[in-house]
Design a protein around this motif. Structure first.
Motif, PDB file in Angstrom:
ATOM      1  N   PHE A  65       0.842  -1.204   0.000  1.00 44.05           N
ATOM      2  CA  PHE A  65       0.000   0.000   0.000  1.00 44.05           C
ATOM      3  C   PHE A  65       0.876   1.253   0.000  1.00 44.05           C
ATOM      4  O   PHE A  65       0.656   2.194  -0.772  1.00 44.05           O
ATOM      5  N   LEU A  66       1.872   1.262   0.889  1.00 49.49           N
ATOM      6  CA  LEU A  66       2.713   2.457   0.999  1.00 49.49           C
ATOM      7  C   LEU A  66       3.424   2.751  -0.321  1.00 49.49           C
ATOM      8  O   LEU A  66       3.600   3.912  -0.713  1.00 49.49           O
ATOM      9  N   TYR A  67       3.790   1.682  -0.998  1.00 48.48           N
ATOM     10  CA  TYR A  67       4.436   1.844  -2.315  1.00 48.48           C
ATOM     11  C   TYR A  67       3.474   2.553  -3.278  1.00 48.48           C
ATOM     12  O   TYR A  67       3.830   3.539  -3.928  1.00 48.48           O
ATOM     13  N   GLN A  68       2.231   2.035  -3.319  1.00 52.65           N
ATOM     14  CA  GLN A  68       1.251   2.626  -4.233  1.00 52.65           C
ATOM     15  C   GLN A  68       0.909   4.053  -3.783  1.00 52.65           C
ATOM     16  O   GLN A  68       0.735   4.945  -4.593  1.00 52.65           O
ATOM     17  N   TRP A  69       0.836   4.238  -2.478  1.00 54.10           N
ATOM     18  CA  TRP A  69       0.464   5.557  -1.927  1.00 54.10           C
ATOM     19  C   TRP A  69       1.510   6.607  -2.305  1.00 54.10           C
ATOM     20  O   TRP A  69       1.192   7.679  -2.801  1.00 54.10           O
ATOM     21  N   GLN A  70       2.775   6.273  -2.070  1.00 52.97           N
ATOM     22  CA  GLN A  70       3.802   7.283  -2.332  1.00 52.97           C
ATOM     23  C   GLN A  70       3.942   7.543  -3.832  1.00 52.97           C
ATOM     24  O   GLN A  70       4.309   8.641  -4.231  1.00 52.97           O
ATOM     25  N   LYS A  71       3.600   6.542  -4.665  1.00 53.15           N
ATOM     26  CA  LYS A  71       3.649   6.809  -6.107  1.00 53.15           C
ATOM     27  C   LYS A  71       2.615   7.877  -6.463  1.00 53.15           C
ATOM     28  O   LYS A  71       2.833   8.712  -7.321  1.00 53.15           O
ATOM     29  N   HIS A  93       0.955   9.992  -4.046  1.00 53.88           N
ATOM     30  CA  HIS A  93       0.942  11.201  -3.204  1.00 53.88           C
ATOM     31  C   HIS A  93       2.330  11.707  -2.830  1.00 53.88           C
ATOM     32  O   HIS A  93       2.441  12.725  -2.164  1.00 53.88           O
ATOM     33  N   GLY A  94       3.372  10.968  -3.166  1.00 60.04           N
ATOM     34  CA  GLY A  94       4.722  11.359  -2.747  1.00 60.04           C
ATOM     35  C   GLY A  94       4.945  11.018  -1.275  1.00 60.04           C
ATOM     36  O   GLY A  94       4.078  10.461  -0.619  1.00 60.04           O
ATOM     37  N   THR A  95       6.135  11.383  -0.760  1.00 63.12           N
ATOM     38  CA  THR A  95       6.428  11.075   0.651  1.00 63.12           C
ATOM     39  C   THR A  95       6.612  12.374   1.428  1.00 63.12           C
ATOM     40  O   THR A  95       6.991  13.393   0.851  1.00 63.12           O
ATOM     41  N   THR A  96       6.389  12.313   2.721  1.00 60.79           N
ATOM     42  CA  THR A  96       6.604  13.499   3.550  1.00 60.79           C
ATOM     43  C   THR A  96       8.104  13.642   3.815  1.00 60.79           C
ATOM     44  O   THR A  96       8.869  12.671   3.658  1.00 60.79           O
ATOM     45  N   LEU A  97       8.502  14.815   4.272  1.00 61.39           N
ATOM     46  CA  LEU A  97       9.912  15.041   4.576  1.00 61.39           C
ATOM     47  C   LEU A  97      10.371  14.093   5.689  1.00 61.39           C
ATOM     48  O   LEU A  97      11.458  13.509   5.637  1.00 61.39           O
ATOM     49  N   LYS A  98       9.491  13.917   6.683  1.00 65.60           N
ATOM     50  CA  LYS A  98       9.843  13.012   7.791  1.00 65.60           C
ATOM     51  C   LYS A  98      10.105  11.591   7.257  1.00 65.60           C
ATOM     52  O   LYS A  98      11.122  10.976   7.571  1.00 65.60           O
ATOM     53  N   ASP A  99       9.178  11.090   6.431  1.00 67.01           N
ATOM     54  CA  ASP A  99       9.342   9.731   5.913  1.00 67.01           C
ATOM     55  C   ASP A  99      10.613   9.613   5.077  1.00 67.01           C
ATOM     56  O   ASP A  99      11.315   8.611   5.116  1.00 67.01           O
ATOM     57  N   ARG A 100      10.868  10.659   4.300  1.00 67.78           N
ATOM     58  CA  ARG A 100      12.057  10.601   3.450  1.00 67.78           C
ATOM     59  C   ARG A 100      13.323  10.631   4.318  1.00 67.78           C
ATOM     60  O   ARG A 100      14.287   9.920   4.049  1.00 67.78           O
ATOM     61  N   LEU A 101      13.283  11.424   5.382  1.00 66.48           N
ATOM     62  CA  LEU A 101      14.446  11.468   6.277  1.00 66.48           C
ATOM     63  C   LEU A 101      14.716  10.100   6.889  1.00 66.48           C
ATOM     64  O   LEU A 101      15.861   9.643   6.954  1.00 66.48           O
ATOM     65  N   ILE A 102      13.635   9.458   7.343  1.00 71.83           N
ATOM     66  CA  ILE A 102      13.801   8.140   7.960  1.00 71.83           C
ATOM     67  C   ILE A 102      14.273   7.139   6.911  1.00 71.83           C
ATOM     68  O   ILE A 102      15.215   6.376   7.124  1.00 71.83           O
ATOM     69  N   ALA A 103      13.618   7.169   5.739  1.00 74.14           N
ATOM     70  CA  ALA A 103      13.919   6.179   4.705  1.00 74.14           C
ATOM     71  C   ALA A 103      15.374   6.260   4.265  1.00 74.14           C
ATOM     72  O   ALA A 103      16.058   5.253   4.099  1.00 74.14           O
ATOM     73  N   THR A 104      15.858   7.497   4.098  1.00 76.08           N
ATOM     74  CA  THR A 104      17.197   7.647   3.520  1.00 76.08           C
ATOM     75  C   THR A 104      18.314   7.572   4.567  1.00 76.08           C
ATOM     76  O   THR A 104      19.468   7.845   4.263  1.00 76.08           O
ATOM     77  N   LEU A 120      11.575   0.441   2.976  1.00 75.96           N
ATOM     78  CA  LEU A 120      10.318  -0.325   2.955  1.00 75.96           C
ATOM     79  C   LEU A 120       9.266   0.372   3.799  1.00 75.96           C
ATOM     80  O   LEU A 120       8.095   0.433   3.437  1.00 75.96           O
ATOM     81  N   SER A 121       9.696   0.903   4.945  1.00 78.96           N
ATOM     82  CA  SER A 121       8.702   1.478   5.856  1.00 78.96           C
ATOM     83  C   SER A 121       8.095   2.754   5.287  1.00 78.96           C
ATOM     84  O   SER A 121       7.070   3.214   5.756  1.00 78.96           O
ATOM     85  N   ALA A 122       8.718   3.321   4.264  1.00 75.21           N
ATOM     86  CA  ALA A 122       8.137   4.503   3.627  1.00 75.21           C
ATOM     87  C   ALA A 122       7.507   4.136   2.279  1.00 75.21           C
ATOM     88  O   ALA A 122       7.053   5.012   1.544  1.00 75.21           O
ATOM     89  N   GLY A 123       7.536   2.855   1.940  1.00 75.92           N
ATOM     90  CA  GLY A 123       6.959   2.429   0.659  1.00 75.92           C
ATOM     91  C   GLY A 123       7.872   2.718  -0.522  1.00 75.92           C
ATOM     92  O   GLY A 123       7.448   2.635  -1.675  1.00 75.92           O
ATOM     93  N   LEU A 124       9.125   3.062  -0.245  1.00 79.11           N
ATOM     94  CA  LEU A 124      10.054   3.359  -1.347  1.00 79.11           C
ATOM     95  C   LEU A 124      10.698   2.046  -1.806  1.00 79.11           C
ATOM     96  O   LEU A 124      11.859   1.747  -1.526  1.00 79.11           O
ATOM     97  N   LEU A 125       9.891   1.303  -2.521  1.00 84.84           N
ATOM     98  CA  LEU A 125      10.247  -0.067  -2.874  1.00 84.84           C
ATOM     99  C   LEU A 125      11.438  -0.132  -3.831  1.00 84.84           C
ATOM    100  O   LEU A 125      12.284  -1.014  -3.717  1.00 84.84           O
ATOM    101  N   ASP A 126      11.467   0.818  -4.756  1.00 80.11           N
ATOM    102  CA  ASP A 126      12.559   0.765  -5.739  1.00 80.11           C
ATOM    103  C   ASP A 126      13.901   0.956  -5.037  1.00 80.11           C
ATOM    104  O   ASP A 126      14.862   0.231  -5.299  1.00 80.11           O
ATOM    105  N   GLU A 127      13.928   1.903  -4.101  1.00 77.80           N
ATOM    106  CA  GLU A 127      15.162   2.127  -3.355  1.00 77.80           C
ATOM    107  C   GLU A 127      15.474   0.926  -2.453  1.00 77.80           C
ATOM    108  O   GLU A 127      16.632   0.515  -2.331  1.00 77.80           O
ATOM    109  N   ALA A 128      14.423   0.362  -1.846  1.00 79.63           N
ATOM    110  CA  ALA A 128      14.635  -0.815  -0.988  1.00 79.63           C
ATOM    111  C   ALA A 128      15.214  -1.962  -1.807  1.00 79.63           C
ATOM    112  O   ALA A 128      16.110  -2.677  -1.355  1.00 79.63           O
ATOM    113  N   LYS A 129      14.706  -2.117  -3.030  1.00 81.74           N
ATOM    114  CA  LYS A 129      15.221  -3.198  -3.881  1.00 81.74           C
ATOM    115  C   LYS A 129      16.695  -2.980  -4.193  1.00 81.74           C
ATOM    116  O   LYS A 129      17.478  -3.918  -4.227  1.00 81.74           O
ATOM    117  N   LYS A 130      17.059  -1.692  -4.409  1.00 83.09           N
ATOM    118  CA  LYS A 130      18.480  -1.417  -4.702  1.00 83.09           C
ATOM    119  C   LYS A 130      19.347  -1.820  -3.516  1.00 83.09           C
ATOM    120  O   LYS A 130      20.399  -2.439  -3.676  1.00 83.09           O
TER     121      LYS A 130
END
Ligand SMILES: Cc1cc2nc3c(=O)[nH]c(=O)nc-3n(C[C@H](O)[C@H](O)[C@H](O)COP(=O)(O)OP(=O)(O)OC[C@H]3O[C@@H](n4cnc5c(N)ncnc54)[C@H](O)[C@@H]3O)c2cc1C
Ligand code: SF4
Ligand code: SF4
Length: 1002
Positions: free
Chosen positions: A675-681, A683-694, A809-819
């Protein structure tokens, strides 16, 4: 949702608006009228789905009184509901649903002298029995859904437990019911003698009921089956008892018994007085292994002569599916002798243990006499019995874990026949199923002749026709054997149509008269028991022929669910062979059959968010329903990435407890990632989520300038600002950065001859490097040559440490998680190819190598890596079991360790290895904290919007247990976030098992 004609939509919409507005003004309870809320209450554990008008979660019974008055004015029907685990559609309808389970769940009075307890309708059976246990008593109608079903629902359905042969059904164990009728009348339904003097409407009602009973006296004797298991229609035979077990000791009439089994069609239960039984002092269980289903069924009538308290069937399908479920497999294995086709679980209970053990001998002798020598497995110990009963209780759900289009369907699942016909009935049903190109799944309360058989049907294709044909043929046999068509689960939408068939048109009319007396306006749960729709009315189906999953391109591989199925052979095709337009994701969601097992509060971890909120929305079932409705276009266009769906998944902490504990294997954590993957595609991600993800990308900078990155917790006002600007809770400290990372000082040389690879995750490398050092020291002390994992030489980012990709993964950034995952797979491939085990420390990181990595399309190298990836403690425990571990350990000053398992450890059955390796420390007692999720769950608990819920999760059991620890006790927790939660909530420093072992090195 069901498509209604436009004219009716206007009407329904107006009624809905009027009702919600009035409720909002007049009641205190929660008013749930959104499409998502209605969708979550549109189903129960049946095959039906009807859009309700709305839902009220009443805070007090006054709310219900007010709601009934409003509904009467607005002519809106009402359905009271407990856990919604009914299998026949009892709680489904276009009505205002009253969910009593959240607030109306108290014990009102316990009278041990009278051996009664009075309860509110929403109390859960297991919770009631837990409260009664210290008093040496229990309520013995032990239905399979005991962990979630409510007493109000049990009374509504006249539920029956596995031990009904000894204790009877609900009707035999209810003494009084206080109920509210649709015209606002309220009163206590009890022994008739006490009601006749009533000069109000109640007294007149009782008199009229008596008149009906007198009129139908002969017809009752003619038509009501004389079997214990009969729960269809209204219990009019209280006036001329036909039950093989008397309703009352002196056969006097108790009007509460008429409300029992009335499925909420006569009134709303305010409180119920129940009869209690003494807890049996001893129980033993004999598991009889049979070469065929027929042999088991033939033996049942002989076994009951030994006076067991239960005789329960477990068939071949349940054995096989159970063996495929990681939680159930070891429990089932202990009960098997060879490869049986069926089991009978035979329980004996009573005051004398010797007498019960003797019964087991008698059982073995009896089976020898019947031609089945040496087929009894004895389980005299309580813990063995409990585990096996747990599997048996999950029986139906296990059956439902069948993948593919067809599912076992409940409609003749409840027939009860006299025991002498059980075997023939079974064989004849099998022939009927085969004739219709399918087969059945079976389990049975063999002691009382109730056979829970479900043919596998695809309701989207030809399910309705086959259902009708099979029902008619089966009913003819039931009639021939003088059995009951509804023996346990009730009538609802699926069997009310059969009431006239079972009891004859005359009694069916008498039931209509009863309904008219109680509920002249027809507001209470209409369409059940009287004036029913057809059971095969496809417009009422959850999976109707028009049901369609919208085409959908998932980011993860769901092919394992997308399979063809052969219902006759009960086999499925290879992964990806099905025709799901959502490539298996739709099928994975549809695995939830609404049985409500996730509403449990007992041992186990599922579902932490529900345990705290008690909201259907925050339950695995609620989430699966929301996703199913969205994915099948029933919540409007583009609903899958809507705010409604996001809200229902918001409190899912991704603990993976459902993956293990949901009997049909609904893996909501993985679904949330999708869901998060589809959601961020969208709606995008928040700054907080991106900070955590990266974090894996910037962690190196944080380690170089920890003073800057730690400033948030040292500079006054910075925490406040981080909450306002980013959403990190100011009430939390954040993990502290440091210069001395593990990889900066760990050996960097490449060991071609390594015995083990140590994978240091982002958290243990950067934040708690002492854990990784401890693991390295312990492994080396045990004589292993350790290679510390580093990026492959061809890795474009070879100076950046490896990371499993969990933060992405926790931010739905699947492509980055796969990398990230591919970097790990490729770095470890040479070692995996040589069979070198990979060991990690952080459960959520290491276990993603065995879970998410397998559904990211990373190929065979990832599959191979998964097979060789172990948590540090799993590796040591495995080596110890193989006799290869040579770890010199000495006693510690501390003698007790309290252990909290990380959710993912629990989901992968990886808590036991921690206990095992801690047990290697001389003199150390290990005590497991029975806890669900710690509530931190990665970044979840750091978020301001989740702080309170996160602490409530921790307070359920973890924090109180830690606070009760002595100052010298060790607190062990392998999860980084668990340790943080324990410090925050109980001011105790927990540690990773590696550090305990390091200190204990001799
Ligand atoms: C896997 C599985 C196994 C099961 N095993 C058993 C079993 O062993 N034995 C058995 O008997 N059943 C069994 N059932 C059926 C079901 O679980 C039981 O009937 C259970 O007691 C229902 O409880 P509930 O709280 O879910 O009731 P619900 O389904 O919510 O409601 C049941 C009925 O009671 C009515 N009701 C609820 N509250 C009130 C109230 N306050 N006033 C008036 N009416 C009310 C409802 O309108 C409905 O008609 C099983 C179901 C499943 C899914
Ligand atoms: S999620 Fe699993 S446990 Fe919960 S209702 Fe659905 S099938 Fe049952
Ligand atoms: S992953 Fe955990 S929180 Fe989420 S639905 Fe499953 S059990 Fe509940």
């Amino acid at each position: 949702m069901d498509t209604l004609a436009p004219r009716i939509i206007v009407h329904a919409g107006q009624q809905r608006n009027a009702l919600s507005q009035r409720l909002a003004r007049e009641v205190q309870g929660e008013i749930l009228f959104s499409s998502g809320d209605r969708g979550r209450y549109a189903t129960d554990a049946s095959i039906y789905q009807v859009d309700p008008i709305g839902v009220l979660v009443p805070k007090t019974f006054d709310d219900i009184r007010i709601a009934v008055d409003i509904c009467r004015e607005l002519k809106a029907p009402i359905i009271a509901r407990g856990a919604g685990t009914s299998q026949c559609g009892q709680t489904v309808g276009h009505a205002l649903i009253l969910d009593n389970s959240k607030y109306l769940n108290q014990i009102v009075d316990l009278n041990l002298d009278a051996m009664t307890v009075t309860v509110e309708p929403g109390i859960v059976l297991d919770q009631l029995n837990a409260a009664l246990r210290p008093h040496g008593v229990w309520f013995p109608v032990d239905v399979s859904t005991a962990a979630q079903c409510t007493l109000g629902g049990m009374a509504g359905n006249n539920s029956c437990g596995s031990r009904s042969i000894a204790y009877g059904n609900m009707v035999h164990n209810v003494q009084a019911i206080d109920a509210l009728l649709s015209d606002g009348t309220e009163g206590c339904f009890q022994a008739m003698a006490q009601m006749l003097d009533d000069t109000s409407r109640l007294g007149a009602l009782v008199q009229s009921l008596r008149d009906i009973a007198t009129r139908e006296h002969e017809e009752i004797a003619r038509q009501v089956p004389n079997v214990l298991r009969r729960v269809g229609g209204y219990n009019l035979d209280i006036f001329n008892p036909q039950s093989v077990r008397p309703y009352t000791p002196d056969n006097s009439v108790n009007l509460a018994h008429l409300l029992v089994g009335s499925e909420g069609t006569l009134g709303i239960t305010r409180q119920i007085t129940l009869k209690l039984s003494p807890l049996p002092a001893n129980k033993v269980l004999g598991v009889v292994n049979f070469p065929s289903l027929r042999a088991a069924m033939e033996s049942a009538k002989h076994i009951v002569t030994l006076e067991p308290t239960a005789v329960e069937l477990v068939d071949h399908t349940m054995i096989t599916l159970g063996l495929g479920n990681p939680a159930f497999a070891p429990v089932i294995r202990q009960a098997l002798i060879g490869e049986p086709s069926a089991l009978l679980l035979v329980e004996f209970a009573g005051p004398s243990r010797d007498a019960q053990l003797h019964k087991l001998d008698q059982l073995a002798d009896l089976m020898g006499d019947l031609g089945h020598p040496g087929c009894v497995v004895r389980l005299p110990e309580a813990h063995q019995q409990q585990a096996l009963w747990g599997v048996r209780k999950a029986g139906l759900n296990i059956m439902m874990s069948m993948r593919g289009d067809g599912k076992p369907v409940s409609f003749i699942e409840d027939c009860a026949v006299p025991l002498e016909h059980l075997a023939d009935y079974t064989s004849r049903l099998t022939e009927i199923f085969h004739k219709h190109g399918t087969s059945g799944t079976w389990y049975a309360h063999a002691s009382v002749g109730t056979l829970h058989v479900r043919p596998i049907l695809d309701m989207r294709v030809d399910g309705a026709e086959k259902m009708r044909a099979i029902a008619e043929e089966a009913s003819a046999i039931v009639r021939e054997y003088k059995g009951a068509y509804s023996g346990e689960h009730g009538d609802g939408l699926v069997r009310s149509e059969w009431i006239s068939w079972q009891f004859g048109p005359r009694l069916a009319r008498a039931f209509e008269d009863i309904k008219a007396l109680f509920d002249p306006a027809g507001l209470m749960n209409p369409g059940k028991i009287v004036h029913p729709p057809k059971m095969d009315d496809v417009s009422l189906f959850r999976f109707k022929p028009s049901y369609q999953v919208l085409p959908f391109q998932p980011g993860l591989d769901w092919g394992a669910w997308n399979v063809t199925q052969n219902p006759r052979e009960q086999t499925s095709g290879p992964a990806g062979s099905g025709n799901d337009p959502a490539k298996g994701f739709g099928k994975a969601i549809e695995m939830c059959n609404n049985n409500g097992h996730c509403r449990k509060f007992d041992a186990g971890a599922m579902c932490p968010s529900y345990r705290v909120t008690r909201d259907e929305q925050h339950l695995t079932r609620g989430r699966a329903n929301t996703l199913r409705l969205a994915l099948s276009g029933q919540m409007g266009p583009n609903a899958f990435v809507s705010e409604e769906v996001r809200r229902s998944l918001d409190l899912c902490v991704g603990c993976k407890a459902c993956k293990r504990e949901c009997p049909t294997g609904v893996d909501m954590a993985r679904m949330k990632t999708e869901f998060l993957y589809q959601w961020q595609k969208q709606h995008g991600t928040t700054l907080k989520d991106r900070l955590i993800a990266t974090m894996p990308k910037w962690a190196g900078w944080a380690a170089r300038m920890p003073w800057l990155f730690n400033a948030r917790d040292t500079v006054p006002g910075a925490a406040w600002l981080s909450e306002k600007l980013l959403g990190f809770s100011a009430r939390r400290t954040l993990p502290r950065w440091r210069r001395d990372t593990f990889l900066s000082s760990a050996p960097a040389d490449h060991h071609d001859d390594a015995d083990v690879v140590l994978f240091a995750d982002t958290f243990n490398n950067y934040l708690e490097s002492e854990n990784a050092h401890a693991a390295l020291t312990v492994l080396s002390a045990a004589g292993y040559k350790v290679h510390v994992a580093r990026p492959a030489s061809h890795d474009a980012e070879r100076n950046r440490p490896l990371c499993c990709g969990r933060t992405y993964l926790s931010a739905g950034l699947l492509d980055e998680a796969k990398k990230e995952a591919s970097r790990v797979v490729s770095a470890l491939q040479p070692f995996v190819a040589r069979g070198v085990p990979v060991v990690g420390l952080e459960p959520s990181c290491l276990l993603s190598l065995r879970d998410e990595f397998l559904v990211m399309g990373l190929g065979e190298d990832a599959q191979a890596l998964a097979k060789q990836s172990f948590l540090f403690e799993e590796f040591l425990a495995k080596e110890h079991q193989a006799g290869r571990l040579n770890l010199p350990l000495k006693a510690l000053p501390q003698t007790r360790a309290l252990l909290h398992g990380h959710c993912h450890q629990k989901a992968f059955d990886a808590v036991r290895p921690v206990q095992q390796v801690l047990g290697l420390v001389p003199g150390l007692q290990v005590q497991l904290i029975e806890s669900s999720c710690c509530g931190m769950a990665g970044a979840f608990g750091y978020e301001a919007s989740h702080f309170d819920i996160s602490m409530k999760m921790a307070e359920l059991s973890l924090l109180p247990a830690v606070r009760s620890a002595g100052p010298d006790d060790l607190i062990v927790a392998d999860g980084t976030s668990c340790r943080h939660q324990i410090v925050d909530g109980a001011q105790r420093q927990a540690e990773h098992v590696a550090r305990v072992l390091e200190r204990a090195l001799a």
